[in-house]
Motif scaffolding. Structure first.
Motif, PDB file in Angstrom:
ATOM      1  N   VAL A 148     -26.263 -19.152 -20.069  1.00 29.85           N
ATOM      2  CA  VAL A 148     -25.644 -17.851 -20.253  1.00 29.85           C
ATOM      3  C   VAL A 148     -25.893 -17.307 -21.654  1.00 29.85           C
ATOM      4  N   VAL A 151     -28.715 -14.634 -21.860  1.00 34.24           N
ATOM      5  CA  VAL A 151     -28.639 -13.348 -21.175  1.00 34.24           C
ATOM      6  C   VAL A 151     -28.581 -12.169 -22.158  1.00 34.24           C
ATOM      7  N   PRO A 152     -27.702 -12.167 -23.176  1.00 30.52           N
ATOM      8  CA  PRO A 152     -27.676 -11.013 -24.088  1.00 30.52           C
ATOM      9  C   PRO A 152     -29.011 -10.739 -24.793  1.00 30.52           C
ATOM     10  N   ALA A 236     -25.805 -16.642 -13.809  1.00 28.70           N
ATOM     11  CA  ALA A 236     -25.251 -16.111 -15.054  1.00 28.70           C
ATOM     12  C   ALA A 236     -25.835 -14.743 -15.367  1.00 28.70           C
ATOM     13  N   ILE A 240     -23.618 -11.154 -15.479  1.00 24.27           N
ATOM     14  CA  ILE A 240     -23.445 -10.421 -16.738  1.00 24.27           C
ATOM     15  C   ILE A 240     -24.213  -9.109 -16.733  1.00 24.27           C
ATOM     16  N   GLU A 255     -19.308 -10.731  -9.180  1.00 21.94           N
ATOM     17  CA  GLU A 255     -18.773  -9.816 -10.187  1.00 21.94           C
ATOM     18  C   GLU A 255     -18.098  -8.615  -9.533  1.00 21.94           C
TER      19      GLU A 255
END
Length: 302
Positions: A148, A151-152, A236, A240, A255
């Motif tokens: 995770v 991801v950003p 993940a 997100i 989600e």
């Protein structure tokens, strides 16, 4: 005197021959594997009933929490029938298979990319001492890094698209595949390598004909772990980084359920993620692992 000595020698020789024959028979019995299929009753009791009983117990405990009013808020824990109704509705609407296919297609394609990158990287790390010293610790560190976390930066670098999804899968799966192959190569007996060099199997030929076949058990274990990392990384990323153009996969479904405070939908997504992971393992990796172990005499058939 000579006659008695001859008789004794003959008796000893006969005993030695008999013992040797017994040892050979024992070895033949050990090497003999059953070629016929096991009876259905054995398959039922050993492979089918245990997971069915386990699932039934989980459902019974789950329903018991609802029926005994230990959990009274359906927004916290929906009943199994409520979750089944949501799954059935998704099936009738034709969206259930779309959720599954969106995630599975991404996961398998990303895993194939990771396989194409992780295999030569693992061989390079395993066979070149300088490369191992340089990037071996980095691979181990990347393997322990939660997927995770990628991801950003992947969203910032690549945007909200499928390329971002594949990048997260690669960063999660490649270290596992490479480290699995390195572990397998490290366990290859040196005698195999010396025998290969004696027979002229050096360089790429030795790697293809000697190293890779001997390292298969560790490599397959790395592939299995690599798929697990691929699947978790994809979930993940889908949770997100949600975007309409990406479609609705299982992570996005999870989600959506959270945003709507719909626990039945959340449980639907969790169960589908779990079922897909189990199905891929049973259909692909478990048969491959059994084949590798059986071909090396490491799996005893009962």
């Amino acid at each position: 005197m000579a006659s008695s000595e001859t008789t004794a020698a003959g008796t000893a020789a006969d005993r030695s021959t008999s013992e040797l024959a017994g040892v050979e028979a024992g070895l033949d019995a050990l090497e003999t594997t059953a070629t016929g299929r096991p009876p259905f009753r054995q398959t039922l009791t050993q492979k089918i009933l245990p997971p069915v009983i386990a699932v039934a117990l989980v459902l019974a405990v789950w329903q018991g929490l609802i029926s005994l009013r230990i959990v009274t808020d359906p927004s916290k824990l929906p009943s199994p029938s409520a979750v089944w109704d949501v799954v059935h509705e998704s099936w009738l609407q034709g969206t259930l298979l779309d959720y599954i296919w969106t995630s599975v297609s991404r996961g398998l394609l990303g895993f194939l990319f990771a396989l194409a990158i992780g295999t030569p990287l693992g061989l390079l790390v395993a066979r070149v001492r300088f490369v191992r010293a340089a990037i071996g610790p980095i691979l181990s560190g990347l393997q322990s890094l939660p997927s995770v976390a990628w991801v950003p930066p992947a969203v910032i670098w690549l945007g909200l698209n499928n390329s971002m999804m594949y990048a997260v899968i690669l960063l999660g799966a490649v270290p596992s595949i490479a480290n699995g192959l390195v572990s397998g190569v490290d366990q290859v007996p040196p005698l195999f390598l010396r025998a290969g060099r004696t027979m002229g199997a050096t360089g790429l030929r030795g790697t293809w004909h000697i190293v890779l076949p001997a390292a298969l058990p560790g490599y397959v274990a790395g592939l299995k772990q690599g798929w697990a990392f691929s699947w978790r990384s994809l979930m993940a990323a889908e949770i997100i980084a949600s975007f309409p153009d990406l479609g609705v996969g299982l992570g996005q479904l999870l989600e959506n359920g959270r945003n709507a405070s719909d626990m039945a939908m959340v449980f639907e997504a969790i169960l589908l993620v779990l079922l897909v992971g189990i199905a891929i393992d049973l259909l692909i990796f478990s048969p491959l692992e059994r084949w590798v172990l059986r071909s090396r005499g490491l799996l005893v058939q009962r």
